[in-house]
Scaffold this motif. Sequence first.
Motif, PDB file in Angstrom:
ATOM      1  N   LEU A  29       0.830  -1.212   0.000  1.00  0.00           N
ATOM      2  CA  LEU A  29       0.000   0.000   0.000  1.00  0.00           C
ATOM      3  C   LEU A  29       0.862   1.259   0.000  1.00  0.00           C
ATOM      4  O   LEU A  29       0.550   2.228  -0.686  1.00  0.00           O
ATOM      5  N   LYS A  30       1.938   1.212   0.761  1.00  0.00           N
ATOM      6  CA  LYS A  30       2.840   2.369   0.831  1.00  0.00           C
ATOM      7  C   LYS A  30       3.564   2.574  -0.497  1.00  0.00           C
ATOM      8  O   LYS A  30       3.650   3.693  -0.999  1.00  0.00           O
ATOM      9  N   ARG A  31       4.065   1.489  -1.083  1.00  0.00           N
ATOM     10  CA  ARG A  31       4.852   1.589  -2.314  1.00  0.00           C
ATOM     11  C   ARG A  31       4.015   1.972  -3.530  1.00  0.00           C
ATOM     12  O   ARG A  31       4.398   2.829  -4.313  1.00  0.00           O
ATOM     13  N   TYR A  32       2.879   1.334  -3.691  1.00  0.00           N
ATOM     14  CA  TYR A  32       2.108   1.511  -4.922  1.00  0.00           C
ATOM     15  C   TYR A  32       1.004   2.549  -4.829  1.00  0.00           C
ATOM     16  O   TYR A  32       0.563   3.067  -5.857  1.00  0.00           O
ATOM     17  N   TRP A  33       0.532   2.855  -3.613  1.00  0.00           N
ATOM     18  CA  TRP A  33      -0.549   3.829  -3.479  1.00  0.00           C
ATOM     19  C   TRP A  33      -0.205   4.958  -2.521  1.00  0.00           C
ATOM     20  O   TRP A  33      -1.063   5.761  -2.176  1.00  0.00           O
ATOM     21  N   CYS A  34       1.044   4.990  -2.051  1.00  0.00           N
ATOM     22  CA  CYS A  34       1.531   6.052  -1.158  1.00  0.00           C
ATOM     23  C   CYS A  34       0.667   6.199   0.100  1.00  0.00           C
ATOM     24  O   CYS A  34       0.474   7.308   0.601  1.00  0.00           O
ATOM     25  N   LEU A  35       0.131   5.071   0.584  1.00  0.00           N
ATOM     26  CA  LEU A  35      -0.668   5.083   1.802  1.00  0.00           C
ATOM     27  C   LEU A  35       0.224   4.680   2.972  1.00  0.00           C
ATOM     28  O   LEU A  35       0.744   3.562   3.010  1.00  0.00           O
ATOM     29  N   PRO A  36       0.413   5.585   3.917  1.00  0.00           N
ATOM     30  CA  PRO A  36       1.305   5.263   5.040  1.00  0.00           C
ATOM     31  C   PRO A  36       0.689   4.192   5.936  1.00  0.00           C
ATOM     32  O   PRO A  36      -0.529   4.061   6.041  1.00  0.00           O
ATOM     33  N   SER A  37       1.559   3.442   6.579  1.00  0.00           N
ATOM     34  CA  SER A  37       1.092   2.432   7.525  1.00  0.00           C
ATOM     35  C   SER A  37       1.352   2.917   8.943  1.00  0.00           C
ATOM     36  O   SER A  37       1.973   3.958   9.156  1.00  0.00           O
ATOM     37  N   LEU A  38       0.880   2.136   9.896  1.00  0.00           N
ATOM     38  CA  LEU A  38       1.060   2.471  11.301  1.00  0.00           C
ATOM     39  C   LEU A  38       2.545   2.516  11.645  1.00  0.00           C
ATOM     40  O   LEU A  38       3.313   1.647  11.249  1.00  0.00           O
ATOM     41  N   ASN A  39       2.916   3.536  12.377  1.00  0.00           N
ATOM     42  CA  ASN A  39       4.286   3.663  12.865  1.00  0.00           C
ATOM     43  C   ASN A  39       4.371   2.877  14.176  1.00  0.00           C
ATOM     44  O   ASN A  39       3.862   3.320  15.204  1.00  0.00           O
ATOM     45  N   TYR A  40       5.015   1.722  14.141  1.00  0.00           N
ATOM     46  CA  TYR A  40       5.046   0.867  15.323  1.00  0.00           C
ATOM     47  C   TYR A  40       5.885   1.441  16.448  1.00  0.00           C
ATOM     48  O   TYR A  40       5.740   1.003  17.596  1.00  0.00           O
ATOM     49  N   ALA A  41       6.712   2.433  16.176  1.00  0.00           N
ATOM     50  CA  ALA A  41       7.405   3.128  17.262  1.00  0.00           C
ATOM     51  C   ALA A  41       6.382   3.845  18.144  1.00  0.00           C
ATOM     52  O   ALA A  41       6.542   3.912  19.364  1.00  0.00           O
ATOM     53  N   PRO A 136     -11.883   9.559   9.156  1.00  0.00           N
ATOM     54  CA  PRO A 136     -12.134   8.321   9.897  1.00  0.00           C
ATOM     55  C   PRO A 136     -12.585   7.160   9.009  1.00  0.00           C
ATOM     56  O   PRO A 136     -12.180   6.020   9.237  1.00  0.00           O
ATOM     57  N   GLY A 137     -13.392   7.416   8.011  1.00  0.00           N
ATOM     58  CA  GLY A 137     -13.855   6.343   7.130  1.00  0.00           C
ATOM     59  C   GLY A 137     -12.697   5.669   6.417  1.00  0.00           C
ATOM     60  O   GLY A 137     -12.627   4.437   6.336  1.00  0.00           O
ATOM     61  N   ALA A 138     -11.778   6.465   5.910  1.00  0.00           N
ATOM     62  CA  ALA A 138     -10.608   5.916   5.216  1.00  0.00           C
ATOM     63  C   ALA A 138      -9.716   5.154   6.195  1.00  0.00           C
ATOM     64  O   ALA A 138      -9.203   4.079   5.872  1.00  0.00           O
ATOM     65  N   ALA A 139      -9.541   5.694   7.398  1.00  0.00           N
ATOM     66  CA  ALA A 139      -8.720   5.013   8.407  1.00  0.00           C
ATOM     67  C   ALA A 139      -9.350   3.677   8.799  1.00  0.00           C
ATOM     68  O   ALA A 139      -8.650   2.674   8.935  1.00  0.00           O
ATOM     69  N   ARG A 140     -10.652   3.668   8.963  1.00  0.00           N
ATOM     70  CA  ARG A 140     -11.345   2.416   9.306  1.00  0.00           C
ATOM     71  C   ARG A 140     -11.205   1.392   8.194  1.00  0.00           C
ATOM     72  O   ARG A 140     -10.951   0.214   8.458  1.00  0.00           O
ATOM     73  N   LEU A 141     -11.381   1.831   6.959  1.00  0.00           N
ATOM     74  CA  LEU A 141     -11.261   0.917   5.821  1.00  0.00           C
ATOM     75  C   LEU A 141      -9.864   0.318   5.758  1.00  0.00           C
ATOM     76  O   LEU A 141      -9.697  -0.887   5.560  1.00  0.00           O
ATOM     77  N   ARG A 142      -8.833   1.151   5.961  1.00  0.00           N
ATOM     78  CA  ARG A 142      -7.459   0.641   5.953  1.00  0.00           C
ATOM     79  C   ARG A 142      -7.246  -0.372   7.071  1.00  0.00           C
ATOM     80  O   ARG A 142      -6.585  -1.397   6.880  1.00  0.00           O
ATOM     81  N   SER A 143      -7.806  -0.099   8.252  1.00  0.00           N
ATOM     82  CA  SER A 143      -7.671  -1.045   9.362  1.00  0.00           C
ATOM     83  C   SER A 143      -8.354  -2.370   9.036  1.00  0.00           C
ATOM     84  O   SER A 143      -7.781  -3.438   9.266  1.00  0.00           O
ATOM     85  N   VAL A 144      -9.561  -2.305   8.507  1.00  0.00           N
ATOM     86  CA  VAL A 144     -10.285  -3.541   8.168  1.00  0.00           C
ATOM     87  C   VAL A 144      -9.526  -4.303   7.092  1.00  0.00           C
ATOM     88  O   VAL A 144      -9.369  -5.533   7.179  1.00  0.00           O
ATOM     89  N   ALA A 148      -7.988  -7.955   7.457  1.00  0.00           N
ATOM     90  CA  ALA A 148      -8.379  -9.012   6.508  1.00  0.00           C
ATOM     91  C   ALA A 148      -7.126  -9.657   5.931  1.00  0.00           C
ATOM     92  O   ALA A 148      -7.062 -10.884   5.781  1.00  0.00           O
ATOM     93  N   ALA A 149      -6.118  -8.843   5.623  1.00  0.00           N
ATOM     94  CA  ALA A 149      -4.841  -9.394   5.146  1.00  0.00           C
ATOM     95  C   ALA A 149      -4.227 -10.295   6.211  1.00  0.00           C
ATOM     96  O   ALA A 149      -3.664 -11.350   5.890  1.00  0.00           O
ATOM     97  N   PHE A 150      -4.341  -9.906   7.468  1.00  0.00           N
ATOM     98  CA  PHE A 150      -3.857 -10.755   8.558  1.00  0.00           C
ATOM     99  C   PHE A 150      -4.611 -12.084   8.560  1.00  0.00           C
ATOM    100  O   PHE A 150      -4.001 -13.149   8.696  1.00  0.00           O
ATOM    101  N   GLY A 151      -5.928 -12.039   8.406  1.00  0.00           N
ATOM    102  CA  GLY A 151      -6.718 -13.269   8.368  1.00  0.00           C
ATOM    103  C   GLY A 151      -6.323 -14.171   7.214  1.00  0.00           C
ATOM    104  O   GLY A 151      -6.179 -15.391   7.378  1.00  0.00           O
ATOM    105  N   ILE A 152      -6.133 -13.580   6.048  1.00  0.00           N
ATOM    106  CA  ILE A 152      -5.666 -14.354   4.892  1.00  0.00           C
ATOM    107  C   ILE A 152      -4.274 -14.909   5.177  1.00  0.00           C
ATOM    108  O   ILE A 152      -3.954 -16.043   4.839  1.00  0.00           O
ATOM    109  N   GLY A 153      -3.460 -14.101   5.858  1.00  0.00           N
ATOM    110  CA  GLY A 153      -2.133 -14.554   6.253  1.00  0.00           C
ATOM    111  C   GLY A 153      -2.176 -15.723   7.221  1.00  0.00           C
ATOM    112  O   GLY A 153      -1.347 -16.633   7.145  1.00  0.00           O
ATOM    113  N   LEU A 154      -3.153 -15.721   8.136  1.00  0.00           N
ATOM    114  CA  LEU A 154      -3.317 -16.873   9.035  1.00  0.00           C
ATOM    115  C   LEU A 154      -3.536 -18.136   8.216  1.00  0.00           C
ATOM    116  O   LEU A 154      -2.911 -19.173   8.469  1.00  0.00           O
ATOM    117  N   TYR A 155      -4.420 -18.037   7.242  1.00  0.00           N
ATOM    118  CA  TYR A 155      -4.741 -19.196   6.404  1.00  0.00           C
ATOM    119  C   TYR A 155      -3.545 -19.628   5.554  1.00  0.00           C
ATOM    120  O   TYR A 155      -3.167 -20.804   5.555  1.00  0.00           O
TER     121      TYR A 155
END
Length: 165
Positions: A29-41, A136-144, A148-155
Amino acid sequence: MHIGWQLTADALAIGIGATAVMDLWAAALKRYWCLPSLNYAMVGRWLGHLPRGILTHASIAQAAPVRDEAVLGWTAHYAIGVLFAAVLLALVGPQWAAQPTLVPALLIGLLSVAAPFLILQPGMGAGIAASKTPHPGAARLRSVMSHAAFGIGLYLTALLWATVR
């Protein structure tokens, strides 16, 4: 292998792998759509203030830094992924790791979004479900989507893990 050790190994492998899939999604998302991710720091900063009795911040970015906050945040991120993998195994049974199916993994991934919506985002000053953010809508969508990617990753990780366990 003893069942307790097997469950621990399953949760570790599946949780770490699923969290890595989530991180790969964030990197794409960051590389191809310039959407920043959570800063874990900042997650580490929030966690570092908890022993001091500070649960919420107006803005975590304005809070005093804590020692090794990036390491603390990234470690917590992966530990939480392992915890959710353990929850999945506890709910569906340890046999799931040998014969994984998508639906339980995806459901756990989607349900796991409650943690940032109800704990992390309010604690860091973003409000419940990012309600205090500019979009907030965009932030919520990114979180979901991330969870979902985590869930797919579990599988996907469980499929791979089932071949080597």
